[in-house]
Design a protein around this motif. Structure first.
Motif, PDB file in Angstrom:
ATOM      1  N   ALA A 332       3.865  10.219 -11.256  1.00  0.00           N
ATOM      2  CA  ALA A 332       2.895   9.149 -11.508  1.00  0.00           C
ATOM      3  C   ALA A 332       2.562   8.514 -10.172  1.00  0.00           C
ATOM      4  O   ALA A 332       3.463   8.053  -9.470  1.00  0.00           O
ATOM      5  CB  ALA A 332       3.481   8.114 -12.458  1.00  0.00           C
ATOM      6  N   GLU A 334       0.767   5.496  -8.492  1.00  0.00           N
ATOM      7  CA  GLU A 334       0.282   4.193  -8.936  1.00  0.00           C
ATOM      8  C   GLU A 334       0.174   3.231  -7.762  1.00  0.00           C
ATOM      9  O   GLU A 334       0.986   3.278  -6.835  1.00  0.00           O
ATOM     10  CB  GLU A 334       1.271   3.571  -9.951  1.00  0.00           C
ATOM     11  N   LEU A 338       4.112  -0.109 -11.044  1.00  0.00           N
ATOM     12  CA  LEU A 338       4.641   1.250 -10.920  1.00  0.00           C
ATOM     13  C   LEU A 338       5.559   1.643 -12.079  1.00  0.00           C
ATOM     14  O   LEU A 338       5.337   2.637 -12.766  1.00  0.00           O
ATOM     15  CB  LEU A 338       5.387   1.329  -9.575  1.00  0.00           C
ATOM     16  N   ASN A 341       3.968   1.485 -15.770  1.00  0.00           N
ATOM     17  CA  ASN A 341       3.026   2.595 -15.987  1.00  0.00           C
ATOM     18  C   ASN A 341       3.759   3.930 -16.117  1.00  0.00           C
ATOM     19  O   ASN A 341       3.412   4.764 -16.953  1.00  0.00           O
ATOM     20  CB  ASN A 341       2.032   2.680 -14.818  1.00  0.00           C
ATOM     21  N   ARG A 358       4.552   5.167  -5.083  1.00  0.00           N
ATOM     22  CA  ARG A 358       3.573   4.143  -4.699  1.00  0.00           C
ATOM     23  C   ARG A 358       2.524   4.824  -3.825  1.00  0.00           C
ATOM     24  O   ARG A 358       2.864   5.513  -2.867  1.00  0.00           O
ATOM     25  CB  ARG A 358       4.263   3.032  -3.911  1.00  0.00           C
TER      26      ARG A 358
END
Ligand code: C5P
Length: 405
Positions: A332, A334, A338, A341, A358
């Motif tokens: 993921a 993001e 973070l 999500n 990140r």
């Protein structure tokens, strides 16, 4: 998670035997490649090899004595018997380049110089890197010698195709020092993922608008490539499904090239058979052009009317019903919230683990050598990582998969 530099050969002693072919000129670069991975390198030079590369060059690079003679008048290190002490201390004996003559003598179990005696005496793995004129390489005698040595359990890194110093073109070039060092790392790595089949998606996808333009993202495939290399080094059988990238994957992986999200979906579906672990490291497009224009959209004088997009197929969501006992890992990327999500994504996509990165900051995410974020598992465990090298992060992800498998 630590932030020490990745040194896979730290604490290992590699005995590099250099025999007398023109490719011996690459030996100092091999030393550098091994040392940059943390190895101690001890060099043995045959008399012929010393014509091509000097002991002084090698000694300056290794900072250690160079061994050249079977029976030195003055012992170079205390009163040890050199071929036995070198054979015993080696974590791996590397013969590069290995000439046709050297292979013939090794195949017959000869031990009439320091190189052959060390290879005969060692219990460590031996990696031979043959390099010679193409006709010598293809000669039935050399083929038979290599087959004998392979059957005896010695490892052989095949020479490469190309222009040879002798003027011929063909198979016989010594592989590049970095390729040789990578093979040494693999042969000295714990094979704790042996028997595991892993499918890894990497890179971006490209969604074509017309024959000239496309939509893509900032993914370079670095994180995926680090996972591919780490998994191969640890003995897994790895297939990569890669979007368009500029980097090269580890030489042991099978690579399937794709372009768009729908091509990637088809390749994942096909590749899933017999796979134990799926790692979706690819940055798959979320939206794709509604329609592909076969003819180039001409530049107009005024504003262009809106480019119509539709959602791309969600690969993980689509293959969720095929999961069975397989271990699924997602990523993921993001900029905000973070953890929240990522947890939501892990649940919705039915994942066993998610790597939350990140993005949008220096030293993390796309194109960076390091990454920051959180590793979240479906069993509730969490691990934060800050500016960790992608190579190190790849090993941590694989440790967790192995622990959970
Ligand atoms: O939903 P999001 O794109 O943020 O999810 C990221 C994860 O889902 C990644 O592992 C990515 O490879 C995967 N993904 C997918 N199909 C898409 C988009 C992302 O499988 N269309």
């Amino acid at each position: 998670m630590g932030d020490a530099p990745y040194a896979p050969l730290a604490g290992r002693t590699i005995v590099l035997c250099i025999t007398g072919g023109i490719a011996a000129y690459k030996a100092p670069l091999i030393v550098r490649s091994l040392a940059s991975r943390g190895a101690h390198v001890d060099c043995i030079l045959t008399e012929a090899a010393a014509q091509f590369v000097t002991p002084l060059s090698l000694q300056s690079l290794t900072g250690r004595p160079i061994y050249t003679r079977m029976f030195p008048v003055e012992h170079q290190r205390s009163y040890e018997i050199e071929h036995i002490s070198l054979a015993d201390k080696a974590d791996l004996v590397l013969v590069a380049p290995a000439t046709a003559n050297c292979l013939a003598r090794l195949a017959h179990g000869m031990a009439d110089d320091l190189v052959t005696a060390t290879v005969l005496a060692t219990k460590a793995p031996v990696l031979l890197c043959p390099s010679m004129n193409v006709n010598m390489y293809e000669h039935p005698a050399t083929r038979a010698n290599l087959a004998t040595l392979r059957n005896r359990g010695l490892e052989i890194l095949e020479p490469e195709q190309g222009f040879l110093a002798c003027g011929w073109e063909g198979k016989g070039r010594l592989p590049e020092p970095e390729r040789i060092a990578a093979e040494v790392v693999r042969l000295t790595s714990p094979q704790d993922l042996a028997g595991l089949k892993i499918l890894i998606t990497c890179g971006p996808t490209c969604e074509d608008i017309d024959p000239v333009r496309f939509i893509t993202n900032r993914s370079t495939g670095k994180m995926g490539a680090a996972l591919v290399e780490a998994a191969c080094l640890r003995g897994a059988e790895v297939t990569v499904i890669s979007g368009p990238v500029a980097l090269k994957y580890a030489p042991w992986a099978r690579v399937v090239d794709v372009r768009s999200a729908s091509e990637m979906l088809a390749a994942v579906k096909e590749g899933l058979d017999g796979v134990d672990v799926l790692i979706m490291a690819a940055a798959v497009a979320d939206y794709v052009p509604k329609e592909y224009q076969r003819r180039k959209i001409k530049k107009g004088r005024s504003e262009m009317s809106a480019l119509e997009l539709r959602p791309s197929p969600d690969i993980l969501a689509t293959i969720k019903p095929l999961k069975d006992k397989r271990f699924f890992v997602g990523f993921a990327a993001e900029t905000d919230d973070l953890k929240e999500n990522a947890l939501e994504k892990m649940k919705r996509k039915g994942l066993d683990m998610i790597v939350a990165n990140r993005v949008g900051e220096e030293g993390s995410g796309f194109a960076s050598a390091t990454n920051s974020g959180i590793l979240l598992s479906a069993d509730g465990t969490q691990e934060v990582f800050e500016h960790v090298e992608k190579t190190m992060l790849a090993h941590t992800i694989l440790d967790k998969i192995r622990g959970a498998w």
